[in-house]
Design a protein around this motif. Structure first.
Motif, short mmCIF file in Angstrom:
data_model
loop_
_atom_site.label_atom_id
_atom_site.label_comp_id
_atom_site.label_asym_id
_atom_site.label_seq_id
_atom_site.Cartn_x
_atom_site.Cartn_y
_atom_site.Cartn_z
N ILE A 114 0.85 -1.19 0.00
CA ILE A 114 0.00 0.00 0.00
C ILE A 114 0.88 1.24 0.00
N THR A 115 0.53 2.22 -0.82
CA THR A 115 1.30 3.46 -0.87
C THR A 115 0.51 4.62 -0.31
N MET A 116 1.23 5.60 0.24
CA MET A 116 0.66 6.88 0.63
C MET A 116 1.50 7.96 -0.03
N GLN A 117 0.84 8.84 -0.80
CA GLN A 117 1.53 9.86 -1.57
C GLN A 117 0.96 11.23 -1.28
N ASP A 118 1.84 12.19 -1.03
CA ASP A 118 1.42 13.58 -0.83
C ASP A 118 1.38 14.25 -2.20
N LEU A 119 0.19 14.63 -2.63
CA LEU A 119 0.01 15.20 -3.96
C LEU A 119 0.25 16.71 -4.00
N ILE A 120 0.28 17.35 -2.83
CA ILE A 120 0.36 18.82 -2.83
C ILE A 120 1.48 19.37 -1.94
N GLY A 121 2.18 18.54 -1.18
CA GLY A 121 3.20 19.05 -0.28
C GLY A 121 4.26 18.02 0.02
N ASP A 122 4.89 18.13 1.19
CA ASP A 122 5.95 17.19 1.58
C ASP A 122 5.69 16.61 2.97
N ARG A 123 4.43 16.32 3.25
CA ARG A 123 4.07 15.78 4.56
C ARG A 123 4.44 14.31 4.70
N GLU A 155 11.18 11.72 -4.99
CA GLU A 155 10.74 12.51 -6.14
C GLU A 155 9.22 12.63 -6.19
N THR A 156 8.52 11.54 -5.90
CA THR A 156 7.05 11.55 -5.96
C THR A 156 6.41 11.71 -4.58
N LYS A 157 7.22 11.79 -3.52
CA LYS A 157 6.73 11.90 -2.14
C LYS A 157 5.79 10.74 -1.81
N THR A 158 6.26 9.52 -2.13
CA THR A 158 5.44 8.33 -1.95
C THR A 158 6.12 7.33 -1.01
N ALA A 159 5.39 6.92 0.03
CA ALA A 159 5.87 5.90 0.96
C ALA A 159 5.14 4.59 0.68
N THR A 160 5.88 3.49 0.69
CA THR A 160 5.29 2.18 0.45
C THR A 160 5.31 1.36 1.73
N PHE A 161 4.15 0.79 2.05
CA PHE A 161 4.00 -0.01 3.27
C PHE A 161 3.69 -1.47 2.91
N LEU A 162 4.21 -2.37 3.71
CA LEU A 162 3.91 -3.79 3.56
C LEU A 162 3.02 -4.23 4.71
N LEU A 163 1.83 -4.70 4.36
CA LEU A 163 0.88 -5.20 5.34
C LEU A 163 0.79 -6.71 5.20
N SER A 164 1.05 -7.43 6.29
CA SER A 164 1.02 -8.90 6.27
C SER A 164 -0.16 -9.41 7.07
N ILE A 165 -0.90 -10.35 6.51
CA ILE A 165 -2.08 -10.93 7.15
C ILE A 165 -2.02 -12.45 7.06
N LYS A 166 -2.46 -13.11 8.13
CA LYS A 166 -2.48 -14.57 8.14
C LYS A 166 -3.74 -15.05 8.83
N ASP A 167 -4.43 -16.00 8.21
CA ASP A 167 -5.61 -16.60 8.82
C ASP A 167 -5.17 -17.56 9.90
N ILE A 168 -5.62 -17.31 11.14
CA ILE A 168 -5.16 -18.12 12.27
C ILE A 168 -5.77 -19.52 12.27
N GLU A 169 -6.80 -19.73 11.45
CA GLU A 169 -7.41 -21.06 11.34
C GLU A 169 -6.84 -21.83 10.16
N ASP A 170 -5.77 -21.28 9.55
CA ASP A 170 -5.08 -21.93 8.43
C ASP A 170 -6.00 -22.20 7.25
N LYS A 171 -6.98 -21.35 7.04
CA LYS A 171 -7.86 -21.47 5.88
C LYS A 171 -7.36 -20.58 4.76
#
Length: 351
Positions: A114-123, A155-171
């Motif tokens: 998932i990415t988050m990008q500031d389109l108008i500033g440098d937050r 350059e694009t003011k974009t941060a990339t995040f890695l989200l990991s999910i696992k089903d605890i019932e192994d389904k």
């Protein structure tokens, strides 16, 4: 007048016949699974409520402005809420765009980028932290391994995040729908490493103390952990001084001995938004040998805008040896705190 206008507007808001049938079928299946003995007459109020909710969800613009409706649905039935919420892989709030860019699935595990990008500033910058403000809504039981930033494009003011999910019932989770929500983030983090604090060990003596309700305790030594268990660790310095040492919104508020233990107290203002934190140590002036605190105490005084977070570092060191040491610390402070509402919904499927 308002009532007539309200009725007139709502006359135009009607879910399609297909949508109503879906709700009826879905609601019947859900309730029958839970209790096959429920009488048919008990289904009517539940169906009516769900249809009313779906009236709102049949209008995407309105639904996006009333998250409480979705939250209520999710509270009642995560499966129904996730079934009806529309897929939206990107969103924008305050000029900041959040977007799902890639999904990898292997049986009961998923990695979502998932990415988050500031389109108008440098937050958004390389120090951006979601501040544990995110939530993951789903219709299955899962353990969330982690969500961390793995990259930043200056350059694009974009941060990339890695989200990991696992089903605890192994389904297998292929095809399930996920809603990822972020309420705030911090960025523009500042760091101070090996900072010498302006503390002079002259006339250090027993200090005035008080009893507080602790918000945190940490130690790696068993004998001090036992103090925590016996609830004999809640005596702290009375905040009196206000010594600036160069870290944003942090002060030295107390120095002295309590029961033959040396205490240094540090305060942090606006901590909910800046997340100020650090670690103190003593260094021998001759050998540069480092002595870490035996245990730390945390407590809070005041509320709302008057809230102050305190951390007290406790060292087991005799008074006569203290003159041989100086105080150093490592500190972190986030310079920017942004609140908002970023929400994406997407199916767990690899394309």
């Amino acid at each position: 007048m308002f009532r007539e206008k309200y009725v007139r507007l709502n006359n135009y808001i009607k879910p399609s016949e297909e949508l109503v049938n879906k709700v009826k079928n879905f609601s019947n299946e859900e309730i029958i699974k839970k209790d096959k003995k429920i009488k048919n007459i008990m289904l009517k109020p539940a169906i009516a409520i769900m249809i009313l909710v779906m009236v709102f969800f049949s209008m995407p613009v309105l639904a996006s402005n009333i998250p409480s409706i979705y939250n209520l649905m999710y509270l009642v039935s995560p499966k129904i809420a996730q079934y009806f919420i529309p897929i939206q892989k990107s969103c924008e709030n305050q000029g900041i765009k959040m977007e799902v860019i890639s999904i990898n699935i292997h049986e009961n595990e998923a990695q979502i980028y998932i990415t988050m990008q500031d389109l108008i500033g440098d937050r958004i910058d390389e120090t951006t932290d979601l501040n544990d403000s995110y939530s993951i809504n789903r219709a299955f039981k899962c353990s969330i391994g982690h969500c961390e930033m793995i990259g930043f494009d200056n350059e694009t003011k974009t941060a990339t995040f890695l989200l990991s999910i696992k089903d605890i019932e192994d389904k297998k989770i292929d095809g399930e729908k996920i809603t990822f929500i972020v309420n705030n983030f911090m960025s523009h983090k500042e760091e101070w490493n090996n900072l010498k604090l302006p503390i002079l060990f002259e006339n250090i003596d027993n200090a005035e103390s008080m009893q507080v309700q602790l918000s945190g305790f940490s130690s790696t030594e068993e004998k001090y952990i036992n103090l925590k268990r016996e609830k004999r660790d809640d005596i702290v310095l009375v905040p009196k001084s206000n010594i600036d040492f160069g870290v944003t919104d942090m002060k030295i508020t107390g120095i002295g001995y309590i029961d033959d233990k040396f205490h240094i107290q540090v305060s942090a203002h606006n901590n909910l938004k800046l997340d100020n934190h650090g670690e103190l140590c003593l260094k021998n002036n001759l050998t540069n040998e480092k002595k870490t605190s035996n245990y730390n105490l945390s407590f809070i005084l005041g509320q709302n805008e008057n809230r102050i977070d305190y951390t007290e570092y406790v060292f087991d060191i005799p008074k006569e040896e203290l003159k041989n040491y100086s105080v150093y610390g490592d500190f972190v402070s986030s310079g920017l705190y942004i609140e908002g509402n970023w929400q994406v919904t997407f199916p767990l499927e690899t394309k």
